[in-house]
Design a protein around this motif. Structure first.
Motif, PDB file in Angstrom:
ATOM      1  N   GLY A 186       7.011  11.029   5.287  1.00 43.47           N
ATOM      2  CA  GLY A 186       5.627  10.888   5.738  1.00 43.47           C
ATOM      3  C   GLY A 186       4.693  12.070   5.613  1.00 43.47           C
ATOM      4  O   GLY A 186       4.138  12.319   4.560  1.00 43.47           O
ATOM      5  N   ARG A 187       4.490  12.792   6.724  1.00 41.88           N
ATOM      6  CA  ARG A 187       3.516  13.879   6.770  1.00 41.88           C
ATOM      7  C   ARG A 187       3.819  14.976   5.758  1.00 41.88           C
ATOM      8  O   ARG A 187       2.908  15.537   5.161  1.00 41.88           O
ATOM      9  N   ALA A 188       5.092  15.304   5.589  1.00 47.01           N
ATOM     10  CA  ALA A 188       5.452  16.360   4.646  1.00 47.01           C
ATOM     11  C   ALA A 188       5.042  15.977   3.230  1.00 47.01           C
ATOM     12  O   ALA A 188       4.529  16.810   2.467  1.00 47.01           O
ATOM     13  N   MET A 189       5.253  14.717   2.846  1.00 44.87           N
ATOM     14  CA  MET A 189       4.867  14.264   1.504  1.00 44.87           C
ATOM     15  C   MET A 189       3.346  14.273   1.341  1.00 44.87           C
ATOM     16  O   MET A 189       2.839  14.628   0.285  1.00 44.87           O
ATOM     17  N   GLU A 190       2.631  13.881   2.393  1.00 46.74           N
ATOM     18  CA  GLU A 190       1.168  13.913   2.315  1.00 46.74           C
ATOM     19  C   GLU A 190       0.684  15.350   2.162  1.00 46.74           C
ATOM     20  O   GLU A 190      -0.192  15.646   1.350  1.00 46.74           O
ATOM     21  N   ALA A 191       1.280  16.261   2.914  1.00 45.92           N
ATOM     22  CA  ALA A 191       0.911  17.673   2.812  1.00 45.92           C
ATOM     23  C   ALA A 191       1.247  18.210   1.423  1.00 45.92           C
ATOM     24  O   ALA A 191       0.439  18.926   0.811  1.00 45.92           O
ATOM     25  N   LEU A 192       2.416  17.859   0.902  1.00 41.39           N
ATOM     26  CA  LEU A 192       2.788  18.293  -0.447  1.00 41.39           C
ATOM     27  C   LEU A 192       1.849  17.710  -1.492  1.00 41.39           C
ATOM     28  O   LEU A 192       1.497  18.377  -2.465  1.00 41.39           O
ATOM     29  N   GLY A 193       1.435  16.454  -1.306  1.00 43.00           N
ATOM     30  CA  GLY A 193       0.471  15.840  -2.223  1.00 43.00           C
ATOM     31  C   GLY A 193      -0.850  16.584  -2.210  1.00 43.00           C
ATOM     32  O   GLY A 193      -1.455  16.829  -3.261  1.00 43.00           O
ATOM     33  N   GLY A 194      -1.313  16.961  -1.021  1.00 43.86           N
ATOM     34  CA  GLY A 194      -2.545  17.746  -0.909  1.00 43.86           C
ATOM     35  C   GLY A 194      -2.405  19.102  -1.571  1.00 43.86           C
ATOM     36  O   GLY A 194      -3.294  19.542  -2.311  1.00 43.86           O
ATOM     37  N   LEU A 195      -1.265  19.763  -1.335  1.00 39.15           N
ATOM     38  CA  LEU A 195      -1.020  21.061  -1.970  1.00 39.15           C
ATOM     39  C   LEU A 195      -0.933  20.918  -3.491  1.00 39.15           C
ATOM     40  O   LEU A 195      -1.401  21.786  -4.222  1.00 39.15           O
ATOM     41  N   ALA A 196      -0.343  19.814  -3.963  1.00 35.81           N
ATOM     42  CA  ALA A 196      -0.244  19.581  -5.413  1.00 35.81           C
ATOM     43  C   ALA A 196      -1.629  19.431  -6.033  1.00 35.81           C
ATOM     44  O   ALA A 196      -1.900  19.975  -7.110  1.00 35.81           O
ATOM     45  N   LEU A 197      -2.526  18.708  -5.369  1.00 34.24           N
ATOM     46  CA  LEU A 197      -3.887  18.551  -5.889  1.00 34.24           C
ATOM     47  C   LEU A 197      -4.619  19.895  -5.910  1.00 34.24           C
ATOM     48  O   LEU A 197      -5.291  20.226  -6.890  1.00 34.24           O
ATOM     49  N   ILE A 198      -4.475  20.662  -4.837  1.00 39.19           N
ATOM     50  CA  ILE A 198      -5.103  21.989  -4.802  1.00 39.19           C
ATOM     51  C   ILE A 198      -4.524  22.847  -5.927  1.00 39.19           C
ATOM     52  O   ILE A 198      -5.253  23.543  -6.637  1.00 39.19           O
ATOM     53  N   GLY A 199      -3.210  22.786  -6.092  1.00 42.99           N
ATOM     54  CA  GLY A 199      -2.553  23.548  -7.144  1.00 42.99           C
ATOM     55  C   GLY A 199      -3.013  23.144  -8.533  1.00 42.99           C
ATOM     56  O   GLY A 199      -3.237  23.996  -9.401  1.00 42.99           O
ATOM     57  N   MET A 200      -3.168  21.820  -8.764  1.00 45.37           N
ATOM     58  CA  MET A 200      -3.654  21.364 -10.066  1.00 45.37           C
ATOM     59  C   MET A 200      -5.052  21.889 -10.340  1.00 45.37           C
ATOM     60  O   MET A 200      -5.349  22.350 -11.444  1.00 45.37           O
ATOM     61  N   GLY A 201      -5.918  21.819  -9.329  1.00 47.08           N
ATOM     62  CA  GLY A 201      -7.274  22.335  -9.495  1.00 47.08           C
ATOM     63  C   GLY A 201      -7.279  23.822  -9.783  1.00 47.08           C
ATOM     64  O   GLY A 201      -7.985  24.304 -10.673  1.00 47.08           O
ATOM     65  N   ALA A 202      -6.446  24.573  -9.046  1.00 50.96           N
ATOM     66  CA  ALA A 202      -6.356  26.020  -9.256  1.00 50.96           C
ATOM     67  C   ALA A 202      -5.784  26.341 -10.637  1.00 50.96           C
ATOM     68  O   ALA A 202      -6.250  27.277 -11.305  1.00 50.96           O
ATOM     69  N   LEU A 203      -4.801  25.572 -11.075  1.00 51.96           N
ATOM     70  CA  LEU A 203      -4.203  25.796 -12.393  1.00 51.96           C
ATOM     71  C   LEU A 203      -5.217  25.537 -13.509  1.00 51.96           C
ATOM     72  O   LEU A 203      -5.314  26.312 -14.463  1.00 51.96           O
ATOM     73  N   ILE A 204      -5.974  24.472 -13.377  1.00 53.08           N
ATOM     74  CA  ILE A 204      -7.014  24.165 -14.369  1.00 53.08           C
ATOM     75  C   ILE A 204      -8.014  25.316 -14.429  1.00 53.08           C
ATOM     76  O   ILE A 204      -8.385  25.789 -15.507  1.00 53.08           O
ATOM     77  N   LEU A 205      -8.434  25.784 -13.257  1.00 51.14           N
ATOM     78  CA  LEU A 205      -9.387  26.894 -13.202  1.00 51.14           C
ATOM     79  C   LEU A 205      -8.771  28.160 -13.812  1.00 51.14           C
ATOM     80  O   LEU A 205      -9.406  28.821 -14.635  1.00 51.14           O
ATOM     81  N   TYR A 206      -7.555  28.467 -13.445  1.00 51.46           N
ATOM     82  CA  TYR A 206      -6.877  29.657 -13.961  1.00 51.46           C
ATOM     83  C   TYR A 206      -6.745  29.609 -15.494  1.00 51.46           C
ATOM     84  O   TYR A 206      -7.030  30.591 -16.180  1.00 51.46           O
ATOM     85  N   GLU A 207      -6.300  28.442 -16.014  1.00 52.28           N
ATOM     86  CA  GLU A 207      -6.103  28.316 -17.464  1.00 52.28           C
ATOM     87  C   GLU A 207      -7.408  28.550 -18.221  1.00 52.28           C
ATOM     88  O   GLU A 207      -7.400  29.167 -19.282  1.00 52.28           O
ATOM     89  N   HIS A 208      -8.508  28.075 -17.682  1.00 47.87           N
ATOM     90  CA  HIS A 208      -9.784  28.268 -18.358  1.00 47.87           C
ATOM     91  C   HIS A 208     -10.301  29.697 -18.239  1.00 47.87           C
ATOM     92  O   HIS A 208     -10.867  30.232 -19.177  1.00 47.87           O
ATOM     93  N   LEU A 209     -10.119  30.283 -17.068  1.00 42.75           N
ATOM     94  CA  LEU A 209     -10.632  31.641 -16.846  1.00 42.75           C
ATOM     95  C   LEU A 209      -9.753  32.704 -17.512  1.00 42.75           C
ATOM     96  O   LEU A 209     -10.260  33.739 -17.942  1.00 42.75           O
ATOM     97  N   ALA A 210      -8.443  32.418 -17.628  1.00 49.02           N
ATOM     98  CA  ALA A 210      -7.518  33.384 -18.230  1.00 49.02           C
ATOM     99  C   ALA A 210      -7.577  33.355 -19.755  1.00 49.02           C
ATOM    100  O   ALA A 210      -7.039  34.223 -20.422  1.00 49.02           O
ATOM    101  N   GLY A 211      -8.181  32.356 -20.275  1.00 46.46           N
ATOM    102  CA  GLY A 211      -8.338  32.323 -21.726  1.00 46.46           C
ATOM    103  C   GLY A 211      -7.521  31.252 -22.350  1.00 46.46           C
ATOM    104  O   GLY A 211      -7.394  31.026 -23.449  1.00 46.46           O
TER     105      GLY A 211
END
Length: 185
Positions: A160-185
């Motif tokens: 339950g809650r742990a999976m929802e929290a992990l899903g939220g962290l995964a979305l934040i991580g995906m957004g951060a990774l997309i941003l990092y990949e573009h900014l890092a070149g």
């Protein structure tokens, strides 16, 4: 593009929607096969339309789109992910997860499909058959998202809650990774 290349592209564009769907299913946002198919259809449609939009923009102004797509993806995925994480942390173990809105589903779908828009921009430069590719991406995303909802629902019954929290962290991580990949070149 060969059918194999299109297939690989379609799966790679669908992975983030699958991860987001796992989190949504675990949080109890979709109940039953029909709800999973509905969510899959929303994700698939958005994922099919965004490369078409990107292709059109790429034909018109590829430099401008590439300059901001990573920021849009980061903002949308980060906001939806943070909301999921905060909901999971705030809810008591015995509470059922609140129903999600169509708006939240569409925003999540848009956030996970920004990369497909960027691919559409690239495809405009390659003179690829955008209609076949967009259809392949949309159908693959629909199947993977519906599967993610159902698999997440099963996982959510146990975690339950742990999976929802992990899903939220995964979305934040995906957004951060997309941003990092573009900014890092």
């Amino acid at each position: 593009m060969s059918p194999l290349t299109i297939g690989i592209l379609a799966v790679s564009m669908s992975v983030d929607a699958f991860v987001a769907s796992l989190g949504r299913g675990a949080a109890g946002h979709s109940r039953g096969v029909l709800a999973a198919l509905k969510t899959g259809a929303i994700f698939g449609t958005v994922e099919m339309v965004t490369p078409l939009i990107g292709w059109g923009l790429g034909m018109a102004a590829s430099t401008w789109v590439e300059a901001v797509d990573h920021w849009v993806a980061f903002a949308l995925l980060g906001a939806v992910g943070l909301h999921m994480l905060l909901q999971a942390l705030a809810r008591k173990t015995s509470e059922a997860s609140p129903a999600t809105s169509l708006r939240a589903t569409v925003l999540t779908a848009i956030g996970t499909s920004i990369d497909a828009m960027a691919v559409g921009v690239s495809l405009a430069l390659l003179d690829a058959n955008i209609l076949v590719i967009a259809l392949a991406i949309g159908l693959t995303t629909m199947v993977m998202s519906a599967s993610g909802i159902l698999a997440g629902r099963w996982l959510g019954q146990s975690f339950g809650r742990a999976m929802e929290a992990l899903g939220g962290l995964a979305l934040i991580g995906m957004g951060a990774l997309i941003l990092y990949e573009h900014l890092a070149g």
